[in-house]
Structure formats: C-alpha cells, structure tokens
Design an enzyme around this catalytic site. Sequence first.
Site, mmCIF file in Angstrom:
data_model
loop_
_atom_site.group_PDB
_atom_site.id
_atom_site.type_symbol
_atom_site.label_atom_id
_atom_site.label_comp_id
_atom_site.label_asym_id
_atom_site.label_seq_id
_atom_site.Cartn_x
_atom_site.Cartn_y
_atom_site.Cartn_z
ATOM 1 N N GLY A 292 16.951 -14.466 -54.838
ATOM 2 C CA GLY A 292 16.437 -15.497 -55.724
ATOM 3 C C GLY A 292 16.728 -15.203 -57.188
ATOM 4 O O GLY A 292 17.239 -14.128 -57.525
ATOM 5 N N ALA A 340 22.966 -26.721 -60.196
ATOM 6 C CA ALA A 340 23.648 -27.229 -61.397
ATOM 7 C C ALA A 340 23.538 -28.744 -61.484
ATOM 8 O O ALA A 340 23.252 -29.292 -62.563
ATOM 9 C CB ALA A 340 25.110 -26.791 -61.371
ATOM 10 N N HIS A 464 39.680 -44.159 -39.450
ATOM 11 C CA HIS A 464 39.943 -43.220 -38.354
ATOM 12 C C HIS A 464 41.306 -42.583 -38.551
ATOM 13 O O HIS A 464 42.244 -43.283 -38.909
ATOM 14 C CB HIS A 464 39.917 -43.974 -37.028
ATOM 15 C CG HIS A 464 40.282 -43.114 -35.863
ATOM 16 N ND1 HIS A 464 39.424 -42.166 -35.347
ATOM 17 C CD2 HIS A 464 41.427 -43.047 -35.128
ATOM 18 C CE1 HIS A 464 40.024 -41.560 -34.330
ATOM 19 N NE2 HIS A 464 41.238 -42.066 -34.184
HETATM 20 P P1 NAD Z 1 17.435 -18.193 -52.166
HETATM 21 O O1 NAD Z 1 16.047 -18.507 -52.544
HETATM 22 O O2 NAD Z 1 18.325 -19.262 -51.701
HETATM 23 O O3 NAD Z 1 17.433 -17.089 -51.009
HETATM 24 C C1 NAD Z 1 16.832 -15.846 -51.130
HETATM 25 C C2 NAD Z 1 16.546 -15.342 -49.728
HETATM 26 O O4 NAD Z 1 16.162 -13.989 -49.821
HETATM 27 C C3 NAD Z 1 15.435 -16.090 -49.025
HETATM 28 O O5 NAD Z 1 15.890 -16.510 -47.762
HETATM 29 C C4 NAD Z 1 14.314 -15.053 -48.932
HETATM 30 O O6 NAD Z 1 13.529 -15.197 -47.786
HETATM 31 C C5 NAD Z 1 15.099 -13.754 -48.914
HETATM 32 N N1 NAD Z 1 14.384 -12.580 -49.411
HETATM 33 C C6 NAD Z 1 13.511 -12.484 -50.435
HETATM 34 N N2 NAD Z 1 13.111 -11.200 -50.597
HETATM 35 C C7 NAD Z 1 13.753 -10.469 -49.650
HETATM 36 C C8 NAD Z 1 13.774 -9.097 -49.305
HETATM 37 N N3 NAD Z 1 13.078 -8.194 -50.000
HETATM 38 N N4 NAD Z 1 14.551 -8.697 -48.277
HETATM 39 C C9 NAD Z 1 15.303 -9.598 -47.597
HETATM 40 N N5 NAD Z 1 15.315 -10.909 -47.872
HETATM 41 C C10 NAD Z 1 14.557 -11.342 -48.897
HETATM 42 O O7 NAD Z 1 18.038 -17.410 -53.425
HETATM 43 P P2 NAD Z 1 19.530 -16.993 -53.737
HETATM 44 O O8 NAD Z 1 20.354 -17.042 -52.501
HETATM 45 O O9 NAD Z 1 19.418 -15.717 -54.493
HETATM 46 O O10 NAD Z 1 19.994 -18.140 -54.707
HETATM 47 C C11 NAD Z 1 19.333 -18.336 -55.966
HETATM 48 C C12 NAD Z 1 19.376 -19.787 -56.379
HETATM 49 O O11 NAD Z 1 20.696 -20.175 -56.651
HETATM 50 C C13 NAD Z 1 18.830 -20.695 -55.310
HETATM 51 O O12 NAD Z 1 17.936 -21.602 -55.868
HETATM 52 C C14 NAD Z 1 20.030 -21.413 -54.806
HETATM 53 O O13 NAD Z 1 19.751 -22.732 -54.401
HETATM 54 C C15 NAD Z 1 20.981 -21.374 -56.000
HETATM 55 N N6 NAD Z 1 22.348 -21.365 -55.474
HETATM 56 C C16 NAD Z 1 22.864 -22.533 -55.013
HETATM 57 C C17 NAD Z 1 24.133 -22.549 -54.466
HETATM 58 C C18 NAD Z 1 24.684 -23.829 -53.944
HETATM 59 O O14 NAD Z 1 24.164 -24.881 -54.275
HETATM 60 N N7 NAD Z 1 25.704 -23.806 -53.105
HETATM 61 C C19 NAD Z 1 24.847 -21.380 -54.351
HETATM 62 C C20 NAD Z 1 24.286 -20.207 -54.798
HETATM 63 C C21 NAD Z 1 23.017 -20.217 -55.361
#
Ligand code: NAD
Length: 486
Positions: A292, A340, A464
């Site tokens: 996160g 974004a 198609h």
């Molecule tokens: P996320 O919130 O998507 O995922 C973090 C994951 O880590 C969760 O599933 C959580 O349960 C897990 N987690 C938390 N603490 C943990 C621990 N100690 N051990 C193991 N797992 C743990 O966060 P992210 O992947 O870091 O992304 C950050 C933000 O960036 C998000 O809001 C995401 O939507 C955004 N982002 C979006 C895109 C996209 O739109 N394609 C791509 C990358 C990031």
Amino acid sequence: MRVETLEKQFDLIVIGAGTGGYTAAICAAREGYSVCILEPREAGGTCLNRGCIPTKTLMHSAQLYRELREAEKFGISAAEVTLDTERLYARKDEVVSQLRAGIEGLLKANKVEYIAEKGEITDIHGDIKTVKTASYVLKAPKILVATGSKPFVPPIPGTDLPGVVTSDEILSWKGGLPASLAIIGGGVIGVEIATIFSDLGKRVVLIEALERLLPGMDREISQNLSMILKRRGVEIFTSATVESIIKLQNNYVNLESDGAEGENVHETLQIDLKRKGEQVGVQAGLVLVAVGRRGYLEGLFAEGQQPESDRGLVVDEYFETSVPGVYAVGDIVSGGIQLAHMAGAQAHNAVAHMVGKEPELDLGVVPSCVYTNPEIAAVGLSEAQAKELGIKVRVGKYPMSGNGKTVIQGGERGFIKLVFDADSTVLLGAQLMCERATDLVSELATAIVNKLTAKQLERVIRPHPTFSEAVSEAAAGGFGKSIYIK
Ligand code: NAD
C-alpha cells in the site's frame, strides 16, 4: 548571506505536478486563472515516473519476451531470444521522457508557471494564502494540494536491509536483475510486478496477508489469477504473516553495480513467515515490499496550518479541505481511491467548483485495472457487493474460451461478467479478466454511468472477431439469450 525571495501573485497555486496537479493546473488556466505549479521532482508524478507508465512499459517488453519464447505454438521458431536488462530499462526511460515532455509542453502552452521547487504552505487562514519555496513567496486565494503518495513500508524487522526495495527502486533498477524475487503484498503492485518478473523468466514468490490475491476484487478473478500465475511457476503464499526478513550470507553483490545479467543470483535474503500455524522460510535475491501507499504530507504545512487530516487530507464532495479555498486531489486525499485517472477526474471537478461550475464527471463509477496477463478490470458493483447492499441481481457471464479472437491469440482462460439489477435490468457492475480488459471496461463504465439496461447493451452490433463480442454474449447470457452459451 541573505537569500532574496521574490513575491509572486496567482489565482491558484498547485502543489505537485502529478496527474491530479497538472490536470487541475491546465483546467484552471483554461478557465482564465493565473496558475503556478510547484514540483521539486519530475513532472508527471508517480504515475508517469514511478508507477503506471514504467510498469506497463516493462510489462510490454516482458510479455513480448515470454511470447517469443512460446512462439513455437504460433508456427514461429525464435531461437536464442535473449534479455538485455539495460536496454529494457533504457526503453522505459525513453517512454517516460517522451510522455513527460508532452506534459511539460501542455503546461507551457496553457501558460502555467512551472516552479521546480518544494513548497511549504505557511498561511492558509486569510483570503490570500501563502506558499514559500526556496526562491519565492507565492500568494493566491486558492491552493490545490496534489502531492500524491509514497510506498508504505510496514514495521517488519529487516525491511531496511539492502535488497529489500519498494516499487520506486524496482522500477528504476540499475544493473543485472536477480534471479529471484519475493514480493510482500498480493495487491495490485504485487501481482503486476510478479507478472513482469515471471515473464522475464525469474523465480517469483508472492506473499499475501489475506486469504487471496487482489482481495478487493471479485473472488473468481483472484482464483483465476492464482491458477494462471501458479501455472507459470509463481509460488503463492496467502493468509501469510511476515515476521522478519534476514540476510543469509555476507557475499551480497552490490545492487548498484552494473553487473551482467544474472550476477545477483544468490538468494541472499530470507523472509520468515507463518502460514496456518506453520513456519516457512522464503529465500530470494530481492524482496519487494508492496503493501500500500500513504499520502505525502511531510513538510507541506507549517505548524498550525494543516487542515483536518486522517492519513491524508479530509475533503468534501468538491475536494475542498476543512479550510475554504484549500483543495486536495489524488492520493493525498484521506480514504480516497489511489488511481491516476481518479486524481485527474477529481482535479476536473475541483476546478469546476472553484470557478462556480457544476462538476461534470461522475466520480461514483471508477474503473480499476490490473495489468496482468490476461488483464483484469472491474467497474461498479460485483455480485457479492450488490448482495451485501441487498440488491437482487442477475449475472451474465461469458467464458472467453468461446471467444474467437481469444482462441486466435492463444489467450488464457478468462471471462466477462456483468451484474444487472434483477428487476430493472440496469447494469450495475462488470468484472473482466481477458485480453484488453483494461480497454473493454470503458464501454461498461459508459453503460453504468448512463444506466443502460441489458437490452440496450445487446442492441449494439459488435464486430466479429473481437474481444468485445463477449460483452454482447454476457449481456444476453444474463437473461438466457446467448446463442453461444450452452
Ligand atoms: P494494495 O492495497 O493494492 O495491496 C496491498 C496488499 O498487501 C493487500 O492485498 C494487503 O492485504 C497486503 N498486505 C498488507 N500488509 C501485508 C503484510 N504485512 N504482508 C503481506 N501482505 C500484506 O497496495 P499496492 O499494491 O501497494 O498499491 C498501492 C496503490 O497503488 C493501490 O491503491 C493501487 O490501486 C495503486 N496502483 C494501481 C495500479 C493500477 O491501477 N493498475 C497499479 C499499481 C498500483
């Protein structure tokens, strides 16, 4: 020596030139505002420099690399396909630079003054607010904060070891890539980076605290993704608690070195985790922490000047903070959706409010996309969410194994799932896991925003063979009318 500071007046001071900041600056300038934008780093923010664009560029190359190695099934023999990590990352830098130049050009064309300095908000309480930078004292009646976020590193022992990195470092890698990567966090960043590294032929281990990958997504998507990643050799530990990270040996190769491919092959780090009462040690050359992101507030407000905050700035429906005239958009918003396109949309609406216009964008319908292979996209309600809200639904699902274009391209198993209100048949949500899902989802977002019914979706002739034909079938399928569903 006394440093001269120059005072400048604007209608709006924007802090941060990421998607939220530059969109707001351009929108406000087009409304006739005099605008300056402060940014001590590169224009484009996280999305362009350390997020979406670098990830998707690396992903494109990695996917191509995998497809070339598997090209035999398409009648092509591509012998000796090799990976040049330096070139891979250089191309990523080229793409980023090209897009960054575009944004800089747009700011210039709209006469937004670009100040490449960090700003501190020193007075927000009067009608005219003050922001100080190293060279200027800036004054304006309105400020928009769009400082974004940074990776959150949890207090797990060992996260400060060399070789334990965040997405920022992995996307700006120098030198040879390690042969193995362990990822803490099976969210969006975790599964996207896992896809890239697995496609690049690396050993990947994904560790998620909750019981499934992408826990915020439809359960079937998580299950399908796990299956596909496992088939490609990714090791997955869910319901896992990471206890510590330790260094295994002393001969760790300098990660900053310009080492040749595979130089950092040693599995020098070990993650100790607990899963279902069992102690497990996961070894890897590199550990990515992706659990996160947190809003970037440090040093932004002088003492006593910060509006109400709760892990980010608290805003109202118009993105105005607790202090009139001070707005915030994007990842810095408390409890907001960190995407974004959401930051850009919020910026449009915030500026509309500043200039006394009705906000135009519907912020209640936000597509979210995950760039795995196949791609994943979701918008509106899932079946489970609708049920939680007590809404009776009908679900139309079309498996992509029956879609001609998917079979032609040798696509993985996937589906398009549409969730309709059972009575009105209005589309409430869509979950997609298929090729081009991230493009297809916009059609469904349009349908949800405009409250289209199953019949209205079905009336459209979709060409198609295309992936989008599956939308017709899923819409018809919800009401037993698809001719391609047995
Ligand atoms: P996320 O919130 O998507 O995922 C973090 C994951 O880590 C969760 O599933 C959580 O349960 C897990 N987690 C938390 N603490 C943990 C621990 N100690 N051990 C193991 N797992 C743990 O966060 P992210 O992947 O870091 O992304 C950050 C933000 O960036 C998000 O809001 C995401 O939507 C955004 N982002 C979006 C895109 C996209 O739109 N394609 C791509 C990358 C990031």
